[in-house]
Design an enzyme around this catalytic site. Structure first.
Site, PDB file in Angstrom:
ATOM      1  N   GLN A  17       0.775  -1.244   0.000  1.00  0.00           N
ATOM      2  CA  GLN A  17       0.000   0.000   0.000  1.00  0.00           C
ATOM      3  C   GLN A  17       0.807   1.295   0.000  1.00  0.00           C
ATOM      4  O   GLN A  17       0.457   2.255  -0.686  1.00  0.00           O
ATOM      5  CB  GLN A  17      -0.951   0.016   1.210  1.00  0.00           C
ATOM      6  CG  GLN A  17      -1.859   1.227   1.206  1.00  0.00           C
ATOM      7  CD  GLN A  17      -2.786   1.353   2.392  1.00  0.00           C
ATOM      8  OE1 GLN A  17      -3.374   2.397   2.603  1.00  0.00           O
ATOM      9  NE2 GLN A  17      -2.966   0.317   3.186  1.00  0.00           N
ATOM     10  N   GLU A 139       1.329  -1.243   8.148  1.00  0.00           N
ATOM     11  CA  GLU A 139       0.534  -0.106   8.619  1.00  0.00           C
ATOM     12  C   GLU A 139       0.441   0.025  10.148  1.00  0.00           C
ATOM     13  O   GLU A 139       0.827   1.023  10.727  1.00  0.00           O
ATOM     14  CB  GLU A 139      -0.885  -0.241   8.023  1.00  0.00           C
ATOM     15  CG  GLU A 139      -1.922   0.704   8.569  1.00  0.00           C
ATOM     16  CD  GLU A 139      -1.670   2.139   8.163  1.00  0.00           C
ATOM     17  OE1 GLU A 139      -1.398   2.399   6.986  1.00  0.00           O
ATOM     18  OE2 GLU A 139      -1.746   3.022   9.042  1.00  0.00           O
ATOM     19  N   ASP A 168       0.689   3.781   5.924  1.00  0.00           N
ATOM     20  CA  ASP A 168       0.941   3.444   4.520  1.00  0.00           C
ATOM     21  C   ASP A 168       0.645   4.623   3.595  1.00  0.00           C
ATOM     22  O   ASP A 168       1.534   5.183   2.964  1.00  0.00           O
ATOM     23  CB  ASP A 168       0.062   2.264   4.098  1.00  0.00           C
ATOM     24  CG  ASP A 168       0.632   0.936   4.577  1.00  0.00           C
ATOM     25  OD1 ASP A 168       1.833   0.874   4.853  1.00  0.00           O
ATOM     26  OD2 ASP A 168      -0.134  -0.035   4.673  1.00  0.00           O
ATOM     27  N   GLY A 247      -7.550  20.242  19.155  1.00  0.00           N
ATOM     28  CA  GLY A 247      -7.189  21.651  19.038  1.00  0.00           C
ATOM     29  C   GLY A 247      -7.660  22.454  20.230  1.00  0.00           C
ATOM     30  O   GLY A 247      -8.034  21.902  21.264  1.00  0.00           O
ATOM     31  N   GLY A 248      -7.668  23.759  20.071  1.00  0.00           N
ATOM     32  CA  GLY A 248      -8.030  24.634  21.187  1.00  0.00           C
ATOM     33  C   GLY A 248      -9.532  24.816  21.361  1.00  0.00           C
ATOM     34  O   GLY A 248      -9.980  25.483  22.288  1.00  0.00           O
TER      35      GLY A 248
HETATM   36  N1  CAO Z   1      11.684 -10.275  -9.335  1.00  0.00           N
HETATM   37  C1  CAO Z   1      12.346 -11.063  -8.463  1.00  0.00           C
HETATM   38  N2  CAO Z   1      12.320 -10.868  -7.131  1.00  0.00           N
HETATM   39  C2  CAO Z   1      11.552  -9.844  -6.693  1.00  0.00           C
HETATM   40  C3  CAO Z   1      10.830  -9.003  -7.535  1.00  0.00           C
HETATM   41  C4  CAO Z   1      10.924  -9.257  -8.927  1.00  0.00           C
HETATM   42  N3  CAO Z   1      10.276  -8.512  -9.820  1.00  0.00           N
HETATM   43  N4  CAO Z   1      10.174  -8.094  -6.799  1.00  0.00           N
HETATM   44  C5  CAO Z   1      10.460  -8.349  -5.525  1.00  0.00           C
HETATM   45  N5  CAO Z   1      11.299  -9.397  -5.447  1.00  0.00           N
HETATM   46  C6  CAO Z   1      11.893 -10.006  -4.254  1.00  0.00           C
HETATM   47  C7  CAO Z   1      12.793  -9.049  -3.515  1.00  0.00           C
HETATM   48  O1  CAO Z   1      14.038  -8.960  -4.180  1.00  0.00           O
HETATM   49  C8  CAO Z   1      12.875  -9.727  -2.151  1.00  0.00           C
HETATM   50  O2  CAO Z   1      13.797 -10.786  -2.206  1.00  0.00           O
HETATM   51  P1  CAO Z   1      15.026 -11.001  -1.163  1.00  0.00           P
HETATM   52  O3  CAO Z   1      14.441 -10.829   0.202  1.00  0.00           O
HETATM   53  O4  CAO Z   1      15.438 -12.399  -1.470  1.00  0.00           O
HETATM   54  O5  CAO Z   1      16.057  -9.998  -1.442  1.00  0.00           O
HETATM   55  C9  CAO Z   1      11.510 -10.363  -2.029  1.00  0.00           C
HETATM   56  O6  CAO Z   1      10.889 -10.281  -3.322  1.00  0.00           O
HETATM   57  C10 CAO Z   1      10.525  -9.829  -1.041  1.00  0.00           C
HETATM   58  O7  CAO Z   1      10.663  -8.487  -0.764  1.00  0.00           O
HETATM   59  P2  CAO Z   1      10.171  -7.909   0.659  1.00  0.00           P
HETATM   60  O8  CAO Z   1      11.041  -8.458   1.736  1.00  0.00           O
HETATM   61  O9  CAO Z   1      10.101  -6.447   0.511  1.00  0.00           O
HETATM   62  O10 CAO Z   1       8.694  -8.504   0.768  1.00  0.00           O
HETATM   63  P3  CAO Z   1       7.921  -9.110   2.040  1.00  0.00           P
HETATM   64  O11 CAO Z   1       6.598  -9.523   1.516  1.00  0.00           O
HETATM   65  O12 CAO Z   1       8.680 -10.118   2.791  1.00  0.00           O
HETATM   66  O13 CAO Z   1       7.761  -7.836   3.007  1.00  0.00           O
HETATM   67  C11 CAO Z   1       7.005  -5.637   3.604  1.00  0.00           C
HETATM   68  C12 CAO Z   1       6.757  -6.888   2.770  1.00  0.00           C
HETATM   69  C13 CAO Z   1       5.969  -4.605   3.204  1.00  0.00           C
HETATM   70  C14 CAO Z   1       6.874  -5.952   5.093  1.00  0.00           C
HETATM   71  C15 CAO Z   1       8.419  -5.105   3.319  1.00  0.00           C
HETATM   72  O14 CAO Z   1       8.558  -4.944   1.929  1.00  0.00           O
HETATM   73  C16 CAO Z   1       8.742  -3.811   4.001  1.00  0.00           C
HETATM   74  O15 CAO Z   1       9.005  -3.752   5.203  1.00  0.00           O
HETATM   75  N6  CAO Z   1       8.749  -2.692   3.242  1.00  0.00           N
HETATM   76  C17 CAO Z   1       9.117  -1.402   3.729  1.00  0.00           C
HETATM   77  C18 CAO Z   1       8.039  -0.790   4.564  1.00  0.00           C
HETATM   78  C19 CAO Z   1       6.739  -0.680   3.825  1.00  0.00           C
HETATM   79  O16 CAO Z   1       6.617  -0.107   2.769  1.00  0.00           O
HETATM   80  N7  CAO Z   1       5.694  -1.187   4.444  1.00  0.00           N
HETATM   81  C20 CAO Z   1       4.352  -0.949   3.967  1.00  0.00           C
HETATM   82  C21 CAO Z   1       3.729  -2.112   3.436  1.00  0.00           C
HETATM   83  S1  CAO Z   1       2.025  -1.790   3.225  1.00  0.00           S
HETATM   84  O17 CAO Z   1       1.348  -2.118   4.715  1.00  0.00           O
END
Ligand code: CAO
Length: 437
Positions: A17, A139, A168, A247-248
Protein backbone atom coordinates in the site's frame (compact mmCIF):
# COMPACT_ATOMS: atom_id res chain seq x y z
CA UNK A 1 -4.82 19.38 -21.85
CA UNK A 2 -1.34 18.84 -20.43
CA UNK A 3 -0.74 17.36 -16.97
CA UNK A 4 1.54 18.68 -14.24
CA UNK A 5 3.96 15.74 -14.47
CA UNK A 6 3.80 15.15 -18.22
CA UNK A 7 7.15 13.80 -19.42
CA UNK A 8 8.10 12.35 -16.03
CA UNK A 9 8.63 8.59 -16.18
CA UNK A 10 8.50 6.54 -12.99
CA UNK A 11 9.96 3.07 -12.56
CA UNK A 12 7.53 1.80 -9.97
CA UNK A 13 9.01 -0.98 -7.92
CA UNK A 14 6.42 -0.66 -5.16
CA UNK A 15 4.08 -3.17 -3.59
CA UNK A 16 1.30 -3.45 -1.00
CA UNK A 17 0.00 0.00 0.00
CA UNK A 18 2.54 2.64 1.00
CA UNK A 19 4.57 2.81 -2.23
CA UNK A 20 1.61 2.25 -4.58
CA UNK A 21 -0.24 5.18 -2.96
CA UNK A 22 2.68 7.42 -3.89
CA UNK A 23 3.01 6.25 -7.49
CA UNK A 24 -0.76 6.31 -8.08
CA UNK A 25 -0.77 9.95 -7.04
CA UNK A 26 2.12 10.73 -9.39
CA UNK A 27 0.27 8.93 -12.20
CA UNK A 28 -2.82 11.06 -11.54
CA UNK A 29 -0.62 14.12 -11.83
CA UNK A 30 0.43 12.95 -15.29
CA UNK A 31 3.57 10.83 -14.80
CA UNK A 32 4.03 7.68 -16.88
CA UNK A 33 4.20 5.03 -14.15
CA UNK A 34 5.62 1.65 -15.14
CA UNK A 35 5.00 -0.88 -12.38
CA UNK A 36 7.53 -3.71 -12.30
CA UNK A 37 6.13 -6.94 -10.92
CA UNK A 38 7.40 -10.43 -10.36
CA UNK A 39 6.39 -12.76 -13.23
CA UNK A 40 3.38 -14.92 -12.48
CA UNK A 41 2.84 -13.41 -9.05
CA UNK A 42 2.84 -9.67 -9.19
CA UNK A 43 2.12 -7.36 -6.32
CA UNK A 44 0.94 -9.60 -3.48
CA UNK A 45 -2.19 -7.49 -3.04
CA UNK A 46 -3.54 -8.66 -6.42
CA UNK A 47 -4.66 -11.79 -4.61
CA UNK A 48 -5.29 -10.44 -1.11
CA UNK A 49 -8.82 -9.95 0.27
CA UNK A 50 -10.23 -11.13 -3.05
CA UNK A 51 -13.97 -10.64 -3.47
CA UNK A 52 -14.28 -11.83 -7.10
CA UNK A 53 -12.66 -15.15 -8.01
CA UNK A 54 -9.68 -14.86 -10.38
CA UNK A 55 -9.90 -11.09 -10.58
CA UNK A 56 -7.48 -8.59 -9.07
CA UNK A 57 -8.64 -7.60 -5.61
CA UNK A 58 -10.02 -4.18 -4.80
CA UNK A 59 -6.98 -3.79 -2.56
CA UNK A 60 -4.86 -3.82 -5.71
CA UNK A 61 -7.19 -2.06 -8.14
CA UNK A 62 -7.77 0.88 -5.80
CA UNK A 63 -4.05 1.55 -5.36
CA UNK A 64 -2.78 1.07 -8.88
CA UNK A 65 -4.95 3.14 -11.22
CA UNK A 66 -3.40 4.86 -14.21
CA UNK A 67 -0.26 2.66 -14.21
CA UNK A 68 1.26 0.25 -16.72
CA UNK A 69 2.38 -3.19 -15.58
CA UNK A 70 5.49 -5.01 -16.77
CA UNK A 71 6.68 -8.31 -15.36
CA UNK A 72 10.42 -8.76 -14.93
CA UNK A 73 12.35 -11.22 -12.80
CA UNK A 74 14.89 -8.89 -11.25
CA UNK A 75 17.04 -11.84 -10.20
CA UNK A 76 17.37 -13.12 -13.77
CA UNK A 77 20.50 -11.75 -15.54
CA UNK A 78 18.60 -10.60 -18.62
CA UNK A 79 15.82 -9.28 -16.38
CA UNK A 80 18.37 -7.15 -14.61
CA UNK A 81 19.63 -5.82 -17.95
CA UNK A 82 16.08 -4.81 -18.84
CA UNK A 83 15.73 -3.08 -15.48
CA UNK A 84 18.97 -1.21 -16.04
CA UNK A 85 17.72 -0.07 -19.44
CA UNK A 86 14.59 1.21 -17.71
CA UNK A 87 16.69 3.00 -15.10
CA UNK A 88 18.48 4.81 -17.96
CA UNK A 89 15.24 6.09 -19.39
CA UNK A 90 13.23 6.82 -16.22
CA UNK A 91 13.36 9.88 -13.98
CA UNK A 92 12.41 8.27 -10.70
CA UNK A 93 12.68 4.80 -9.18
CA UNK A 94 10.23 4.30 -6.33
CA UNK A 95 10.49 1.26 -4.05
CA UNK A 96 9.26 0.06 -0.70
CA UNK A 97 10.98 -3.30 -0.33
CA UNK A 98 12.24 -4.51 2.99
CA UNK A 99 15.58 -2.94 3.92
CA UNK A 100 18.42 -4.30 1.78
CA UNK A 101 16.25 -5.95 -0.89
CA UNK A 102 17.12 -3.42 -3.61
CA UNK A 103 20.83 -3.77 -2.83
CA UNK A 104 20.49 -7.56 -3.01
CA UNK A 105 19.09 -7.13 -6.54
CA UNK A 106 22.35 -5.33 -7.34
CA UNK A 107 20.60 -1.97 -7.58
CA UNK A 108 22.62 -0.04 -5.04
CA UNK A 109 22.41 3.75 -5.00
CA UNK A 110 25.98 3.94 -6.36
CA UNK A 111 25.10 1.61 -9.23
CA UNK A 112 21.87 3.48 -10.05
CA UNK A 113 23.78 6.77 -10.10
CA UNK A 114 26.42 5.28 -12.38
CA UNK A 115 23.70 4.27 -14.84
CA UNK A 116 21.68 7.49 -14.59
CA UNK A 117 22.99 10.38 -12.48
CA UNK A 118 19.69 12.24 -12.95
CA UNK A 119 17.70 9.42 -11.35
CA UNK A 120 15.74 10.17 -8.18
CA UNK A 121 15.67 7.07 -5.96
CA UNK A 122 12.66 7.24 -3.65
CA UNK A 123 12.22 4.71 -0.85
CA UNK A 124 9.85 3.95 1.99
CA UNK A 125 11.14 2.00 4.95
CA UNK A 126 9.50 1.24 8.27
CA UNK A 127 12.08 2.98 10.43
CA UNK A 128 14.92 5.42 9.84
CA UNK A 129 18.53 4.61 10.71
CA UNK A 130 18.90 3.17 14.21
CA UNK A 131 18.01 0.15 16.25
CA UNK A 132 14.99 -0.87 14.16
CA UNK A 133 16.21 0.03 10.69
CA UNK A 134 16.18 -3.57 9.43
CA UNK A 135 12.61 -4.31 10.51
CA UNK A 136 9.79 -5.10 8.14
CA UNK A 137 6.86 -2.83 8.85
CA UNK A 138 3.15 -2.79 8.05
CA UNK A 139 0.53 -0.11 8.62
CA UNK A 140 -0.40 -0.85 12.21
CA UNK A 141 3.20 -1.32 13.28
CA UNK A 142 3.89 2.21 12.05
CA UNK A 143 0.79 3.57 13.79
CA UNK A 144 2.05 2.08 17.04
CA UNK A 145 5.68 3.12 16.65
CA UNK A 146 4.80 6.60 15.42
CA UNK A 147 2.83 7.60 18.52
CA UNK A 148 -0.66 7.32 17.05
CA UNK A 149 -1.88 4.22 18.90
CA UNK A 150 -0.84 5.42 22.36
CA UNK A 151 -2.88 8.58 21.87
CA UNK A 152 -5.93 7.02 20.18
CA UNK A 153 -8.84 5.47 22.07
CA UNK A 154 -10.25 6.09 25.51
CA UNK A 155 -8.17 6.66 28.62
CA UNK A 156 -9.37 3.50 30.33
CA UNK A 157 -9.17 1.29 27.23
CA UNK A 158 -6.51 -0.30 25.02
CA UNK A 159 -4.38 1.76 22.65
CA UNK A 160 -6.21 1.81 19.29
CA UNK A 161 -5.20 1.83 15.66
CA UNK A 162 -7.17 4.08 13.34
CA UNK A 163 -8.91 3.15 10.09
CA UNK A 164 -7.18 5.98 8.24
CA UNK A 165 -4.05 4.43 6.76
CA UNK A 166 -1.69 7.03 8.07
CA UNK A 167 1.25 4.62 8.10
CA UNK A 168 0.94 3.44 4.52
CA UNK A 169 -1.00 6.03 2.55
CA UNK A 170 0.28 8.83 4.77
CA UNK A 171 3.88 7.86 4.10
CA UNK A 172 3.17 7.48 0.38
CA UNK A 173 1.91 11.05 0.36
CA UNK A 174 5.03 12.30 2.09
CA UNK A 175 7.19 10.45 -0.42
CA UNK A 176 5.31 11.92 -3.39
CA UNK A 177 6.06 15.40 -2.12
CA UNK A 178 9.75 14.53 -1.69
CA UNK A 179 9.88 13.19 -5.25
CA UNK A 180 8.30 16.28 -6.77
CA UNK A 181 10.70 18.50 -4.79
CA UNK A 182 13.69 16.41 -5.92
CA UNK A 183 12.58 16.72 -9.55
CA UNK A 184 12.31 20.47 -9.10
CA UNK A 185 15.79 20.65 -7.54
CA UNK A 186 17.14 18.54 -10.39
CA UNK A 187 16.12 21.32 -12.76
CA UNK A 188 18.77 23.47 -11.08
CA UNK A 189 21.49 20.95 -10.22
CA UNK A 190 21.11 18.41 -13.02
CA UNK A 191 21.48 15.67 -10.40
CA UNK A 192 19.09 13.17 -8.93
CA UNK A 193 19.08 12.37 -5.24
CA UNK A 194 17.86 9.83 -2.72
CA UNK A 195 14.53 10.55 -1.07
CA UNK A 196 13.58 8.38 1.90
CA UNK A 197 10.60 8.47 4.21
CA UNK A 198 10.34 6.20 7.23
CA UNK A 199 6.79 5.20 8.14
CA UNK A 200 7.44 5.91 11.81
CA UNK A 201 8.45 9.47 10.87
CA UNK A 202 5.45 9.94 8.59
CA UNK A 203 3.05 8.88 11.34
CA UNK A 204 4.76 11.09 13.90
CA UNK A 205 4.50 14.03 11.51
CA UNK A 206 0.75 13.46 11.45
CA UNK A 207 0.69 13.17 15.26
CA UNK A 208 2.66 16.31 15.98
CA UNK A 209 -0.14 17.83 18.08
CA UNK A 210 0.36 14.98 20.53
CA UNK A 211 4.08 15.74 20.87
CA UNK A 212 2.94 19.31 21.46
CA UNK A 213 0.75 18.07 24.32
CA UNK A 214 3.59 15.96 25.71
CA UNK A 215 5.59 19.13 26.25
CA UNK A 216 2.62 21.09 27.58
CA UNK A 217 2.21 18.41 30.26
CA UNK A 218 5.36 19.71 31.94
CA UNK A 219 3.54 22.97 32.59
CA UNK A 220 0.29 21.60 33.99
CA UNK A 221 -2.75 19.49 33.12
CA UNK A 222 -4.19 19.50 29.62
CA UNK A 223 -7.35 21.41 30.35
CA UNK A 224 -9.15 20.64 27.09
CA UNK A 225 -8.98 16.88 27.81
CA UNK A 226 -12.14 15.48 29.43
CA UNK A 227 -10.15 13.97 32.25
CA UNK A 228 -9.26 17.45 33.47
CA UNK A 229 -12.92 18.20 34.15
CA UNK A 230 -13.33 14.75 35.66
CA UNK A 231 -10.57 15.53 38.18
CA UNK A 232 -8.40 12.63 37.03
CA UNK A 233 -4.69 13.29 37.38
CA UNK A 234 -2.43 13.21 34.33
CA UNK A 235 0.54 10.84 34.18
CA UNK A 236 3.87 11.48 32.56
CA UNK A 237 2.78 10.76 28.98
CA UNK A 238 -0.02 12.13 26.81
CA UNK A 239 -3.14 10.08 27.58
CA UNK A 240 -5.73 8.80 25.13
CA UNK A 241 -8.32 11.52 24.74
CA UNK A 242 -11.34 9.67 23.34
CA UNK A 243 -13.10 12.01 20.98
CA UNK A 244 -11.91 15.20 22.61
CA UNK A 245 -10.78 17.72 20.04
CA UNK A 246 -7.04 17.88 19.42
CA UNK A 247 -7.19 21.65 19.04
CA UNK A 248 -8.03 24.63 21.19
CA UNK A 249 -11.79 24.38 20.57
CA UNK A 250 -13.43 21.61 22.61
CA UNK A 251 -15.35 19.03 20.56
CA UNK A 252 -17.13 15.69 21.00
CA UNK A 253 -19.02 13.04 19.13
CA UNK A 254 -22.66 13.24 20.18
CA UNK A 255 -25.65 10.97 19.67
CA UNK A 256 -28.29 11.95 17.13
CA UNK A 257 -31.82 10.70 16.53
CA UNK A 258 -31.71 6.98 15.70
CA UNK A 259 -28.45 6.22 17.51
CA UNK A 260 -30.08 3.22 19.25
CA UNK A 261 -30.17 1.27 15.98
CA UNK A 262 -27.84 3.12 13.60
CA UNK A 263 -24.17 2.83 14.61
CA UNK A 264 -23.39 6.02 12.69
CA UNK A 265 -26.18 8.30 13.93
CA UNK A 266 -23.71 10.70 15.52
CA UNK A 267 -22.33 14.15 14.88
CA UNK A 268 -19.02 15.78 15.76
CA UNK A 269 -19.83 19.04 17.53
CA UNK A 270 -17.30 21.79 18.23
CA UNK A 271 -18.01 24.45 20.83
CA UNK A 272 -16.01 27.07 18.98
CA UNK A 273 -15.70 30.12 21.22
CA UNK A 274 -16.81 32.80 18.70
CA UNK A 275 -20.16 31.02 18.17
CA UNK A 276 -20.82 30.15 21.82
CA UNK A 277 -23.81 32.49 22.00
CA UNK A 278 -25.37 30.89 18.92
CA UNK A 279 -24.83 27.44 20.47
CA UNK A 280 -26.63 28.55 23.64
CA UNK A 281 -29.59 29.80 21.57
CA UNK A 282 -29.80 26.64 19.44
CA UNK A 283 -29.74 24.23 22.37
CA UNK A 284 -32.14 26.32 24.45
CA UNK A 285 -29.76 27.59 27.13
CA UNK A 286 -29.74 31.37 26.49
CA UNK A 287 -28.75 31.96 30.11
CA UNK A 288 -25.33 30.39 29.48
CA UNK A 289 -24.43 33.33 27.25
CA UNK A 290 -23.96 35.62 30.24
CA UNK A 291 -23.67 33.20 33.18
CA UNK A 292 -20.06 33.61 34.44
CA UNK A 293 -19.89 29.82 34.88
CA UNK A 294 -20.32 29.34 31.11
CA UNK A 295 -19.75 32.58 29.24
CA UNK A 296 -15.97 32.32 28.81
CA UNK A 297 -14.01 29.33 27.41
CA UNK A 298 -11.85 28.97 30.53
CA UNK A 299 -14.96 28.70 32.74
CA UNK A 300 -16.33 25.95 30.51
CA UNK A 301 -13.25 23.70 30.47
CA UNK A 302 -13.83 22.04 33.87
CA UNK A 303 -17.43 21.19 32.92
CA UNK A 304 -17.14 19.91 29.37
CA UNK A 305 -18.91 16.65 30.22
CA UNK A 306 -21.93 18.50 31.58
CA UNK A 307 -21.99 20.97 28.68
CA UNK A 308 -21.73 18.28 26.03
CA UNK A 309 -24.41 16.21 27.78
CA UNK A 310 -26.74 19.21 27.46
CA UNK A 311 -25.84 19.71 23.79
CA UNK A 312 -26.38 16.01 23.20
CA UNK A 313 -29.87 16.26 24.68
CA UNK A 314 -30.52 18.62 21.75
CA UNK A 315 -28.69 16.64 19.01
CA UNK A 316 -30.63 13.52 20.03
CA UNK A 317 -33.81 15.25 18.90
CA UNK A 318 -32.44 15.64 15.34
CA UNK A 319 -30.96 13.34 12.73
CA UNK A 320 -27.29 14.04 12.04
CA UNK A 321 -28.25 15.74 8.76
CA UNK A 322 -30.96 17.88 10.37
CA UNK A 323 -28.52 18.92 13.09
CA UNK A 324 -25.89 19.70 10.45
CA UNK A 325 -28.31 21.95 8.53
CA UNK A 326 -29.39 23.86 11.63
CA UNK A 327 -25.87 24.28 13.04
CA UNK A 328 -24.45 25.40 9.71
CA UNK A 329 -26.94 28.26 9.58
CA UNK A 330 -25.12 29.65 12.61
CA UNK A 331 -21.58 28.76 11.42
CA UNK A 332 -21.24 26.26 14.25
CA UNK A 333 -18.53 23.78 13.17
CA UNK A 334 -19.87 20.23 13.08
CA UNK A 335 -19.69 17.11 10.95
CA UNK A 336 -21.95 14.09 10.54
CA UNK A 337 -20.38 10.68 11.11
CA UNK A 338 -20.69 9.32 7.56
CA UNK A 339 -20.62 5.61 6.98
CA UNK A 340 -18.73 4.18 4.00
CA UNK A 341 -22.12 3.35 2.49
CA UNK A 342 -23.17 6.98 2.72
CA UNK A 343 -19.85 8.11 1.25
CA UNK A 344 -20.13 5.65 -1.63
CA UNK A 345 -23.59 7.04 -2.40
CA UNK A 346 -22.75 10.71 -1.92
CA UNK A 347 -23.43 12.49 -5.21
CA UNK A 348 -21.22 15.51 -4.51
CA UNK A 349 -18.17 13.23 -4.14
CA UNK A 350 -19.02 11.63 -7.50
CA UNK A 351 -19.44 15.06 -9.07
CA UNK A 352 -15.96 16.19 -8.03
CA UNK A 353 -14.25 12.96 -9.07
CA UNK A 354 -13.32 12.09 -5.49
CA UNK A 355 -15.31 8.86 -5.76
CA UNK A 356 -15.06 7.37 -9.23
CA UNK A 357 -16.53 4.31 -10.92
CA UNK A 358 -14.07 2.48 -13.16
CA UNK A 359 -14.63 -0.54 -15.39
CA UNK A 360 -12.32 -3.55 -15.28
CA UNK A 361 -12.16 -6.39 -17.81
CA UNK A 362 -12.12 -9.11 -15.15
CA UNK A 363 -14.12 -7.74 -12.25
CA UNK A 364 -16.51 -5.29 -13.95
CA UNK A 365 -17.26 -1.82 -12.56
CA UNK A 366 -15.83 -0.87 -9.17
CA UNK A 367 -15.62 2.25 -7.08
CA UNK A 368 -12.34 3.86 -6.23
CA UNK A 369 -11.18 7.03 -4.53
CA UNK A 370 -9.98 9.47 -7.15
CA UNK A 371 -7.41 12.22 -6.84
CA UNK A 372 -8.16 14.41 -3.83
CA UNK A 373 -5.82 17.07 -5.26
CA UNK A 374 -7.76 19.21 -7.71
CA UNK A 375 -5.72 21.29 -10.14
CA UNK A 376 -7.18 23.80 -12.62
CA UNK A 377 -4.56 23.06 -15.29
CA UNK A 378 -3.96 19.38 -14.67
CA UNK A 379 -7.21 17.43 -14.56
CA UNK A 380 -7.23 13.80 -13.42
CA UNK A 381 -8.97 11.03 -15.32
CA UNK A 382 -8.88 7.83 -13.30
CA UNK A 383 -8.27 4.74 -15.44
CA UNK A 384 -8.35 1.13 -14.28
CA UNK A 385 -5.40 -0.68 -12.78
CA UNK A 386 -3.37 -2.83 -15.20
CA UNK A 387 -3.57 -6.59 -15.44
CA UNK A 388 -0.38 -8.38 -14.48
CA UNK A 389 2.16 -7.84 -17.25
CA UNK A 390 -0.40 -6.14 -19.48
CA UNK A 391 2.14 -3.69 -20.84
CA UNK A 392 5.31 -5.78 -20.87
CA UNK A 393 5.54 -5.95 -24.65
CA UNK A 394 4.50 -2.32 -25.09
CA UNK A 395 7.14 -1.06 -22.67
CA UNK A 396 9.92 -3.18 -24.17
CA UNK A 397 9.15 -1.94 -27.67
CA UNK A 398 7.89 1.62 -27.21
CA UNK A 399 9.81 2.78 -24.14
CA UNK A 400 13.03 0.80 -24.59
CA UNK A 401 12.89 0.61 -28.38
CA UNK A 402 13.70 -3.13 -28.49
CA UNK A 403 13.10 -4.91 -31.78
CA UNK A 404 11.52 -8.35 -32.32
CA UNK A 405 14.85 -10.13 -32.04
CA UNK A 406 15.70 -8.54 -28.68
CA UNK A 407 12.18 -9.06 -27.31
CA UNK A 408 12.33 -12.75 -28.31
CA UNK A 409 15.74 -13.06 -26.66
CA UNK A 410 14.42 -11.57 -23.43
CA UNK A 411 11.39 -13.85 -23.50
CA UNK A 412 13.55 -16.90 -24.10
CA UNK A 413 15.78 -15.98 -21.15
CA UNK A 414 12.87 -16.52 -18.75
CA UNK A 415 13.11 -12.94 -17.51
CA UNK A 416 9.46 -12.18 -18.33
CA UNK A 417 6.27 -13.80 -17.33
CA UNK A 418 3.75 -14.47 -20.00
CA UNK A 419 0.84 -12.07 -20.43
CA UNK A 420 -2.45 -13.88 -20.90
CA UNK A 421 -5.06 -11.58 -22.46
CA UNK A 422 -8.24 -11.41 -20.37
CA UNK A 423 -11.08 -13.79 -21.26
CA UNK A 424 -14.42 -12.15 -22.09
CA UNK A 425 -16.24 -11.18 -18.94
CA UNK A 426 -19.02 -13.45 -17.76
CA UNK A 427 -22.12 -11.65 -16.56
CA UNK A 428 -23.99 -13.41 -13.83
CA UNK A 429 -27.67 -13.02 -13.00
CA UNK A 430 -29.17 -14.74 -9.99
CA UNK A 431 -26.15 -16.99 -9.64
CA UNK A 432 -26.36 -18.44 -13.18
CA UNK A 433 -24.03 -17.35 -15.93
CA UNK A 434 -26.41 -16.02 -18.55
CA UNK A 435 -24.33 -13.90 -20.84
CA UNK A 436 -20.82 -13.22 -22.01
CA UNK A 437 -19.75 -9.66 -22.83
N1 CAO B 1 11.68 -10.27 -9.33
C1 CAO B 1 12.35 -11.06 -8.46
N2 CAO B 1 12.32 -10.87 -7.13
C2 CAO B 1 11.55 -9.84 -6.69
C3 CAO B 1 10.83 -9.00 -7.54
C4 CAO B 1 10.92 -9.26 -8.93
N3 CAO B 1 10.28 -8.51 -9.82
N4 CAO B 1 10.17 -8.09 -6.80
C5 CAO B 1 10.46 -8.35 -5.52
N5 CAO B 1 11.30 -9.40 -5.45
C6 CAO B 1 11.89 -10.01 -4.25
C7 CAO B 1 12.79 -9.05 -3.52
O1 CAO B 1 14.04 -8.96 -4.18
C8 CAO B 1 12.88 -9.73 -2.15
O2 CAO B 1 13.80 -10.79 -2.21
P1 CAO B 1 15.03 -11.00 -1.16
O3 CAO B 1 14.44 -10.83 0.20
O4 CAO B 1 15.44 -12.40 -1.47
O5 CAO B 1 16.06 -10.00 -1.44
C9 CAO B 1 11.51 -10.36 -2.03
O6 CAO B 1 10.89 -10.28 -3.32
C10 CAO B 1 10.52 -9.83 -1.04
O7 CAO B 1 10.66 -8.49 -0.76
P2 CAO B 1 10.17 -7.91 0.66
O8 CAO B 1 11.04 -8.46 1.74
O9 CAO B 1 10.10 -6.45 0.51
O10 CAO B 1 8.69 -8.50 0.77
P3 CAO B 1 7.92 -9.11 2.04
O11 CAO B 1 6.60 -9.52 1.52
O12 CAO B 1 8.68 -10.12 2.79
O13 CAO B 1 7.76 -7.84 3.01
C11 CAO B 1 7.00 -5.64 3.60
C12 CAO B 1 6.76 -6.89 2.77
C13 CAO B 1 5.97 -4.61 3.20
C14 CAO B 1 6.87 -5.95 5.09
C15 CAO B 1 8.42 -5.10 3.32
O14 CAO B 1 8.56 -4.94 1.93
C16 CAO B 1 8.74 -3.81 4.00
O15 CAO B 1 9.01 -3.75 5.20
N6 CAO B 1 8.75 -2.69 3.24
C17 CAO B 1 9.12 -1.40 3.73
C18 CAO B 1 8.04 -0.79 4.56
C19 CAO B 1 6.74 -0.68 3.82
O16 CAO B 1 6.62 -0.11 2.77
N7 CAO B 1 5.69 -1.19 4.44
C20 CAO B 1 4.35 -0.95 3.97
C21 CAO B 1 3.73 -2.11 3.44
S1 CAO B 1 2.03 -1.79 3.22
O17 CAO B 1 1.35 -2.12 4.71
Amino acid sequence: MTKALDGVRILDFTHVQSGPTCTQLLAWLGADVIKVERPGVGDITRGQLRDVPNADSLYFTMLNSNKRSITIDSKNRTGKEVLESLIKTCDVLVENFAPGALDRMGLTWAHIQSINPRMVLASIKGFGPGKYEDCKVYENVAQCAGGSASTTGFRDGLPLVTGAQIGDSGTGLHLALGIVAALLQREKTGRGQKVTVAMQDGVLNLCRVKLRDQQRLAHGPLQEYSQFGEGIAFGDAVPRAGNDSGGGQPGRILKCKGWETDPNAYIYFITQAPVWEAICEVIGEPGWKTDPGYAKPAARLPKLNQIFARIEAWTMTKTKFEAMDILNEFDIPCGPILSMREIAEEQSLRDTGTVVEVDHPKRGPYLTVGNPIKMSDSPTEVTRSPLLGEHTDQVLRDVLGFDDRRVDEIKASGALGEFVPPRPREVSLGGDVVAVE
